[in-house]
Scaffold this motif. Structure first.
Motif, mmCIF file in Angstrom:
data_model
loop_
_atom_site.group_PDB
_atom_site.id
_atom_site.type_symbol
_atom_site.label_atom_id
_atom_site.label_comp_id
_atom_site.label_asym_id
_atom_site.label_seq_id
_atom_site.Cartn_x
_atom_site.Cartn_y
_atom_site.Cartn_z
ATOM 1 N N VAL A 9 0.853 -1.186 0.000
ATOM 2 C CA VAL A 9 0.000 0.000 0.000
ATOM 3 C C VAL A 9 0.890 1.238 0.000
ATOM 4 O O VAL A 9 1.770 1.372 0.854
ATOM 5 N N LEU A 10 0.667 2.105 -0.965
ATOM 6 C CA LEU A 10 1.383 3.377 -1.060
ATOM 7 C C LEU A 10 0.424 4.499 -0.704
ATOM 8 O O LEU A 10 -0.616 4.662 -1.358
ATOM 9 N N ILE A 11 0.760 5.264 0.319
ATOM 10 C CA ILE A 11 -0.061 6.410 0.714
ATOM 11 C C ILE A 11 0.613 7.677 0.195
ATOM 12 O O ILE A 11 1.689 8.058 0.647
ATOM 13 N N GLY A 12 -0.035 8.292 -0.786
ATOM 14 C CA GLY A 12 0.523 9.477 -1.426
ATOM 15 C C GLY A 12 0.953 9.162 -2.840
ATOM 16 O O GLY A 12 1.624 8.152 -3.088
ATOM 17 N N VAL A 35 -0.677 -3.930 -5.683
ATOM 18 C CA VAL A 35 -0.242 -2.573 -5.332
ATOM 19 C C VAL A 35 -1.466 -1.666 -5.286
ATOM 20 O O VAL A 35 -2.195 -1.539 -6.282
ATOM 21 N N VAL A 36 -1.688 -1.037 -4.136
ATOM 22 C CA VAL A 36 -2.821 -0.118 -3.943
ATOM 23 C C VAL A 36 -2.259 1.255 -3.597
ATOM 24 O O VAL A 36 -1.379 1.378 -2.733
ATOM 25 N N ALA A 91 -2.997 -4.473 13.160
ATOM 26 C CA ALA A 91 -3.767 -5.293 12.212
ATOM 27 C C ALA A 91 -3.221 -5.184 10.796
ATOM 28 O O ALA A 91 -3.673 -5.889 9.894
ATOM 29 N N ARG A 92 -2.248 -4.296 10.585
ATOM 30 C CA ARG A 92 -1.686 -3.994 9.259
ATOM 31 C C ARG A 92 -2.826 -3.657 8.284
ATOM 32 O O ARG A 92 -3.067 -4.339 7.290
ATOM 33 N N TYR A 104 -2.402 -4.658 4.428
ATOM 34 C CA TYR A 104 -1.119 -4.549 3.744
ATOM 35 C C TYR A 104 -0.092 -5.509 4.333
ATOM 36 O O TYR A 104 -0.177 -5.911 5.506
ATOM 37 N N ASP A 105 0.858 -5.872 3.505
ATOM 38 C CA ASP A 105 2.063 -6.557 3.959
ATOM 39 C C ASP A 105 3.207 -5.561 4.083
ATOM 40 O O ASP A 105 4.064 -5.702 4.950
#
Length: 865
Positions: A9-12, A35-36, A91-92, A104-105
């Protein structure tokens, strides 16, 4: 969390986030991972470095860095306008604003930074903005429509860009900087002084050494002014805060990740957070292992590459980054590299400064001769080479590296002088050795191929020139013949084509292409490179080779650029400018009145130029013949502002009026302008004549400049006062009138004969083998035995000169082209519209950007509306 395909997970999704996605794809990780991407802004990643170019006509789409095909091909789940609101590290799990929950991992934070707004009273009032996103720019553009004055808080990079944007929107602009100089991080006191002078000459007001204490508002709550720390007040109705940025780390704080004392998510050398090994942080939100938050895009790219490599189980580490940078601010080159401020022990400074020209160059040198760093303001041409030598002892003296061309004996260090480990592209950390390998091992033969292979030159573009030199040098070193042809249609250079046209008396582009073009181009139409270049050659030689002297005659008309096509300069809203010739800047009152009446009757914006002429802006294409008919009737001629030809010959008032003048500079300027008017050349030509050594006409910044002496005239050549300033070189001195004209004739025709396409005399003089000495040998001493021919070519031009507009208005065939729509010649372009400003008018740019018809209260290029 995922149990099958691991999830990243990519934030941004800014520039650094997009580079991370590309790095994942390059390592095959998008094929093995889900990939999110959660993006807060309403649009995918765009080029924030070039953000201000929006005000120069680039659209948000032009700025985009995201290819939808890339996203689709790699199965990336990109969610725009849906920021992450919470992270549950136990909880990831990430929760987005839309309610989307993603396990996410691996979590990568690329949340960037937010603009710092000083805690001043009324900082959130109506009319206050920040300068960070496309949405910010759209809001500023809209508010500026009803504003007259703007002030920018902050004189750094973005602050200067914001001030330039406000000026471009038609606002009187102020810059308020708390530090004692502009760009205090990048430049020192000397560089700041040079930058200040240049920016103030552009019409911007700069206030340094003062802070903003309060935003003053009116009864309606909107901004009316600013109160500064020195007690003064500044009237303004729009304020832009550009006082730096802060790491955007609140999401990290909320989920318990460690952050630095002054902000930034703490990470190790793999950009993994020190708190949680499954969470990474990159870009401006990260506090790197060296204790620094990096605000430049290049370090962010390196961090993105580091994380992708780490996830692919490759060894990689981010231990710090080069903070060198090259910028163009308000058209001014500014660069700094290495230890720019000279903090190293026992270092020495080598400085060249010319405050009049806005030039400042400083190199920081170690005791052993090592180049440690430097600052360049006004001329950053040598940035790529100097930066590459940082940390080593250059093969030449430091003094020779800072002297500008024409001021001593500057040394041009070619690509071969650079070591293989020299960084050529700092944005993407590409070394010279990598570029060489792209040519020798990956068989790249062009700059675009090398850019695609290495990513060099794909971000800010400041290294592209050096990149091209390296590619050609490597090809030549490998025994590969470098194609130096003009374009894909001709294998010959422009100089070679000139000789063919002159020797064979070729009067037709098609004839030249069919007889001398490349095999695959013969029988074709040519391209946008060769058509105007050949058109210029034929126009330059027209009287000698027997071609028509009018650029709109026959086939010549189809070869011209947009400006020449209508004998006027195209402006950003589709209207045109009208620039009559005013030789030497001298004009009678009656002619001034004619210009005023025409501008009034056609509703044109008028401005006095730096070339001592009067420009009239806002003419629709169908109005051009009507305007010029009146100008020609009043005795005016075309000023050729639209052509690659002589523009103006400026002058001071000389001995006729000035107590310091020693020669009649006005007469000489008029004589020279009338002699060389209409002369087509590889690039525009500018000149000036000063009546004494005080140099009020700035002749040493012109392609050819003349300065009076007690014994005659000194002739200077190869000057340039534009984006890359260059002092002109002294070619000859104490000349009589006849000697002066003879040498200028020869110089101009030799330049036209041997220069490359779109090459100014300043660049040509530095490029041509032998430089000034060779040119002097040719045009003064006739070393090649061609001076009689050069003089004859100029004499033919002078004898056959005809005013282009005078002939056009009397030729129905030529007049037929001056329409907006061929199939509706009486219909004006509905998008060419204007709005009032300062008793004149300006283009209605928002109308242009969406392509709507003007409203009833919008001017359509005429004062009668």
């Amino acid at each position: 969390m995922s149990t099958d395909t691991p999830t990243i997970v990519l934030i941004g999704h800014g520039m650094v986030g997009q580079r991370f996605l590309e790095a994942l794809a390059e390592r095959g990780l998008t094929a093995t991972h889900r990939v999110v991407v959660l993006c807060e802004e309403p649009r995918p990643a765009y080029d924030r470095v070039q953000l201000t170019s929006y005000f120069s006509g680039r659209t948000p789409g032009d700025l985009s860095l995201t290819d939808p095909a890339f996203i689709e091909a790699h199965g990336i789940d990109l969610r725009v306008g849906d920021p992450a609101l919470a992270v549950d590290r136990e909880a990831r799990r990430v929760t987005a604003r839309s309610g989307l929950v993603v396990d996410y991992d691996v979590l990568v934070l690329a949340t960037g930074s937010y603009p710092f707004v000083p805690p001043v009273t009324n900082k959130d009032a109506e009319g206050c903005f920040v300068y960070r996103t496309i949405e910010d720019l759209l809001a500023i553009e809209e508010y500026a429509k009803n504003s007259t004055t703007g002030a920018v808080v902050g004189g750094g990079l973005l602050g200067l860009e914001a001030a330039g944007a406000l000026k471009g929107l038609g606002l009187t602009s102020h810059i308020v900087e708390f530090a004692p100089r502009l760009m205090p991080v990048q430049v020192d006191e000397g560089g700041g002084a040079a930058l200040l002078r240049t920016i103030e000459e552009m019409g911007l007001s700069v206030h340094t050494g003062v802070g903003t204490q309060e935003i003053v508002v009116g009864e309606d709550g909107a901004v009316t002014g600013m109160r500064l720390s020195d007690g003064s007040e500044l009237a303004t109705d729009l304020v832009v805060f550009s006082a730096g940025v802060r790491p955007r780390d609140q999401l990290a704080r909320d989920c318990g990740l460690d952050v630095g004392e002054r902000g930034g998510i703490t990470v190790d050398e793999q950009c993994r957070t020190v708190t949680d090994p499954r969470v990474f942080a990159i870009g401006e939100c990260a506090l790197a292992a060296d204790g620094r938050v990096y605000g430049l895009v290049a370090p962010g790219y390196e961090q993105a590459e580091t994380v992708a490599a780490t996830l692919a189980a490759d060894e990689s580490a981010f231990t710090g980054a080069d903070l060198s940078t090259k910028l163009k601010l308000l058209g001014v080159d500014v660069a700094s590299f290495g230890d720019a401020h000279g903090t190293a022990e026992d270092c020495l400074d080598v400085v060249y400064s010319d405050s009049r020209a806005g030039l400042y160059k400083k190199l920081v040198i170690g005791r052993d001769g090592t180049l440690l760093g430097g600052i360049l303001v006004g001329d950053a041409e040598a940035y790529g080479t100097l930066k590459a030598f940082t940390g080593s002892v250059p093969p030449v003296s430091p003094e020779s590296l800072v002297l500008p061309a024409g001021a001593g004996a500057p040394v041009q260090l070619g690509p071969s002088a650079l070591p293989d480990d020299a960084i050529i592209c700092s944005c993407n950390n590409v070394r010279k050795g990598t570029i060489r390998e792209a040519v020798t091992e990956h068989r790249c033969t062009t700059v675009p191929e090398v850019k695609k292979c290495t990513k060099a030159g794909t971000t800010c573009g400041s290294c592209v020139k050096v990149l091209g030199q390296l590619v050609n040098a490597e090809l030549e070193a490998s025994g590969v013949e470098v194609d130096k042809g003009l374009c894909a249609c001709f294998s010959q250079t422009r100089e070679e084509l000139y000789e063919i046209v002159l020797a064979l008396r070729v009067t037709s582009f098609r004839d030249l292409l069919d007889r001398h073009g490349r095999e695959g181009a013969r029988g074709g139409d040519g391209c946008e490179v060769c058509k105007p270049a050949v058109g210029s050659i034929i126009a330059s030689l027209a009287p000698t080779i027997g071609a028509s002297t009018h650029v709109l005659d026959g086939e010549q008309a189809a070869l011209q650029d947009t400006n020449d096509h209508f004998l006027a300069n195209l402006q950003k809203n589709g209207s045109y400018s009208v620039v009559p010739r005013i030789p030497g800047g001298e004009i009678a009152p009656e002619k001034l009145i004619v210009i005023g009446e025409i501008a009034r009757d056609f509703g044109l914006y008028t401005k006095i130029t730096g070339g001592q002429r009067i420009d009239m802006f806002g003419a629709r294409v169908e109005q051009l013949p009507l305007i010029w008919a009146r100008l020609v009737d009043a005795g005016f001629e075309s000023g050729h502002a639209y052509g690659k030809s002589l523009r103006t010959v400026k002058s001071c008032v000389g001995q006729t009026w000035c107590r310091y003048g020693v020669q009649d500079s006005v007469r000489m300027a008029i004589d020279l302008e009338l002699r060389y008017r209409g002369l087509r050349s590889p690039h525009k030509l500018k000149s000036a004549v000063s009546g004494c050594q005080r140099e009020c006409a700035e002749a040493q910044s012109k392609d050819f400049g003349v300065i009076a002496t007690a014994n005659g005239w000194n002739l200077y050549v190869g000057g340039n006062g534009g984006a890359t300033p260059r002092h002109a070189d002294l070619l000859a001195q104490d000349l009589s009138d006849a000697e002066l004209v003879r040498l200028i004739d020869r110089f101009l025709m030799f330049y036209i004969r041997t220069a490359d396409r779109l090459e100014r005399t300043s660049v040509w003089l530095d490029r041509i083998p032998g430089g000034l000495d060779h040119v002097r040998d040719v045009v003064v001493h006739d070393s090649l035995g061609i001076c009689d021919e050069l003089e004859a070519l100029m004499a033919a031009h002078v004898a056959h000169y005809r005013d282009e507009w005078a002939e056009t208005i009397n030729d129905p065939g030529k007049l037929a082209r001056f329409v907006s729509f061929v199939n509706a010649p009486d219909t004006p372009d509905p998008v060419v519209a204007f709005v009032p400003e300062r008793d004149q008018m300006k283009p209605d740019l928002p109308l242009l950007s969406i392509g709507l018809r003007p409203a009833d209260d919008v001017l359509e290029g005429t004062a009668t509306r």
